[in-house]
Design a protein around this motif. Structure first.
Motif, PDB file in Angstrom:
ATOM      1  N   ARG A   1      35.611  29.598  44.061  1.00 62.76           N
ATOM      2  CA  ARG A   1      36.818  28.853  43.704  1.00 62.76           C
ATOM      3  C   ARG A   1      37.823  29.711  42.950  1.00 62.76           C
ATOM      4  O   ARG A   1      38.898  29.240  42.592  1.00 62.76           O
ATOM      5  N   GLY A   2      37.473  30.941  42.684  1.00 57.65           N
ATOM      6  CA  GLY A   2      38.416  31.840  42.029  1.00 57.65           C
ATOM      7  C   GLY A   2      38.395  31.789  40.525  1.00 57.65           C
ATOM      8  O   GLY A   2      39.275  32.363  39.871  1.00 57.65           O
ATOM      9  N   TYR A   3      37.387  31.146  39.916  1.00 60.43           N
ATOM     10  CA  TYR A   3      37.345  31.046  38.466  1.00 60.43           C
ATOM     11  C   TYR A   3      36.663  32.250  37.820  1.00 60.43           C
ATOM     12  O   TYR A   3      36.856  32.502  36.638  1.00 60.43           O
ATOM     13  N   MET A   4      35.837  32.972  38.583  1.00 60.17           N
ATOM     14  CA  MET A   4      35.227  34.196  38.087  1.00 60.17           C
ATOM     15  C   MET A   4      35.935  35.385  38.725  1.00 60.17           C
ATOM     16  O   MET A   4      35.959  35.506  39.947  1.00 60.17           O
ATOM     17  N   THR A   5      36.518  36.234  37.910  1.00 61.36           N
ATOM     18  CA  THR A   5      37.185  37.432  38.406  1.00 61.36           C
ATOM     19  C   THR A   5      36.273  38.628  38.171  1.00 61.36           C
ATOM     20  O   THR A   5      35.982  38.976  37.029  1.00 61.36           O
ATOM     21  N   THR A   6      35.818  39.229  39.260  1.00 59.30           N
ATOM     22  CA  THR A   6      34.985  40.425  39.177  1.00 59.30           C
ATOM     23  C   THR A   6      35.820  41.612  39.620  1.00 59.30           C
ATOM     24  O   THR A   6      36.356  41.627  40.728  1.00 59.30           O
ATOM     25  N   LEU A   7      35.941  42.613  38.749  1.00 62.65           N
ATOM     26  CA  LEU A   7      36.828  43.741  38.992  1.00 62.65           C
ATOM     27  C   LEU A   7      36.044  44.994  39.378  1.00 62.65           C
ATOM     28  O   LEU A   7      34.988  45.275  38.798  1.00 62.65           O
TER      29      LEU A   7
END
Length: 533
Positions: free
Chosen positions: A208-214
């Motif tokens: 859903r796009g709530y965790m941003t993994t870079l």
């Protein structure tokens, strides 16, 4: 999942890990000193006077005092927390929340690594990491409960980094928050960075796009479901994770940051064999150690700019979620009842048209029997339904269109409803709230300015060069949800209007529409409530 200090053990390796956590945090401060500071630093008492509050839980050791000058660097005013507080302040200002309506409070908890003597040169005490974390989430629960009890119901944004993120995660998992609607409703958004309790395996959160993994270059990476927090793996309560588009939890972690993306489960034999190496690589090795790379040092270096951009994007999304939550807790005034005479519609899927004829464009469709409000009626195009023919149409001001009286209960000519006189009023100018997409807080506008025999297309970009949706055909009076604005090509009629809106019809179609063809009002009206895309 409540977590207490009893869930942790303190073998030798745990104490050593806590020590390294503190040292890593100290290395990230830049202006920290080696003077031992007292805990806690004094803060003004909490109060209910401001409508917005940021509660910031800082990382291990992020408090220090220069005893020679008296300068204090308290709780999160340095490092990653400072970067994200500034980003949140900017995002709130962009949503017209002035600084005098906002309080930023730093959570007064130890944020320490080990119970070391006071003469030790770094601020690693006064308690062990598990005790510090336990005290932190208790204090955060108390703070949320305090603000939830305020008659003014201020909106809270919780911010945590490293140990502070683990504090935030454990606090929101407690039944006193996740299980208490008034307390959970108080929290507008949660932002966690470098979370030592990150749980990558939670279904839906990353999707859903709530965790941003870079990735190391700050491009968007992938969260491996088998990886997660170095100290703990704790899921986000569903009340905050939400469904598509309505979550309030936002998380940032680099793939090479072992504090939030360790491959081995905490406490496992493989973890005990490798945690020291993984943590050292994450917090110490290289010019830009991953665990301290989330902060904006205030210079023009490329990595600094990238970190700032990630913080700004995360803050913008978190503030948008907090605004939605605020509007639920503090709904606007109840709109006045619709103007006109109430009449009962008996049919289903009835078209409301822009003129009293079946040849006119559809302004709205009423899916099921309901009450409609009519302002006037007149004889026009005959319509047959249910074996009855009637040539009377009534104007519905709420839908900005006409309905054939054959679909209304009662006689052909409605008693007590006047005959229409003069031209039919057009749709009003300005955005309004509507629920065609299921969210009563969406801003909407009507389609306007479409010539007879033509229709409105939804463009794929804010211009006419990148194609359009081949299936949507909009007509005057149709409703569209308005999400954000951009600039682009001039309108098709050549008036020079170069503003565009990202819109959605609430069911199947979305795209871009030029401002010329929506009843959005003036720039001064819509720019105050619609964000830039």
């Amino acid at each position: 999942m409540p977590t207490t200090s009893g869930e942790f053990r303190r073998p030798v390796w745990a104490a050593a890990l806590a020590l390294l956590l503190a040292l890593a945090s100290l290395l990230s401060l830049g202006n920290a000193t080696t003077a031992h500071a007292e805990y806690p630093a004094p803060q003004p008492a909490m109060d209910c006077t401001k409508p917005w509050v940021i509660l910031s839980a800082y990382g291990t050791g992020e408090y220090d005092r220069d005893n020679s000058t008296g300068t204090v660097f308290p709780y999160g005013d340095v490092g990653v927390n400072n970067t994200y507080v500034r980003a949140l302040e900017t995002a709130l200002a962009d949503q017209h929340v002035p600084s005098d309506q906002l309080t930023v409070r730093n959570l007064p908890y130890p944020a320490s690594a080990a119970n070391l003597p006071s003469w030790f040169p770094w601020h690693l005490g006064p308690v062990d990491y598990p005790v510090s974390m336990d005290e932190g989430w208790h204090k955060l629960v108390q703070a949320v409960q305090f603000y939830a009890a305020c008659p003014s119901r201020p909106t809270l944004i919780l911010l945590g980094y490293s140990q502070g993120a683990q504090v935030v995660k454990n606090a929101i998992a407690q039944s006193a928050i996740a299980g208490d609607q008034r307390a959970s409703d108080e929290i507008g958004a949660i932002v966690n960075v470098g979370d030592a309790s990150r749980y990558n395996g939670q279904v839906g959160l990353a999707q859903r796009g709530y965790m941003t993994t870079l990735n190391p270059d700050f491009s968007v990476g992938t969260a491996d479901v088998d990886h997660g927090g170095l100290m703990q793996r704790l899921p986000v309560p569903e009340v905050f994770a939400g469904f598509a588009g309505d979550g309030r939890y936002f998380d940032v972690c680099r793939v090479d940051d072992a504090v939030c993306n360790e491959s081995a489960p905490p406490g496992s034999s493989s973890w005990q064999q490798k945690w020291l190496t993984d943590f050292a690589e994450s917090a110490f090795i290289g010019d830009d150690p991953p665990h301290v790379s989330y902060r904006d040092y205030g210079d023009a270096a490329s990595e600094d700019v990238k970190a700032h951009a990630v913080a700004a994007d995360t803050a913008e999304r978190a503030v948008a979620a907090a605004i939605r939550q605020r509007d639920l807790v503090h709904p606007g005034p109840t709109p006045p009842p619709p103007s006109g005479t109430p009449e009962q519609m008996w049919a289903t899927n009835v078209h409301v048209r822009t003129a009293p004829t079946t040849q006119a464009a559809v302004a709205a469709t009423l899916p099921s029997p309901t009450t409609v409000y009519v302002s006037c009626q007149e004889h026009a195009d005959p319509v047959t339904a249910g074996g009855v023919t009637n040539d009377v149409w009534s104007y519905l001001p709420a839908q900005h269109g006409w309905i054939a009286n054959v679909f209304l209960k009662g006689p052909a000519w409605l008693p007590g409803v006047p005959q229409c006189a003069g031209p039919t009023p057009g749709p009003p100018s300005g955005l309004y709230k509507c629920s065609i997409g299921g969210n009563p807080n969406d801003w909407c506008a009507h389609v306007t300015g479409i010539a007879s025999g033509s229709y409105l297309s939804l463009q794929n970009a804010p211009d006419y060069d990148h194609g359009h949706n081949a299936y949507y055909q909009g007509h005057n009076g149709n409703q569209l949800i308005v999400y954000c604005w951009a600039t682009g090509a001039d309108d098709a009629d050549g008036t020079g209007d170069h503003y565009w809106f990202s819109v959605d019809d609430g069911s199947n179609f979305n795209g871009y529409v030029n401002d010329r063809y929506l009843t959005t009002g003036t720039y001064a009206q819509w720019s105050r409530i619609i964000k830039h895309c």
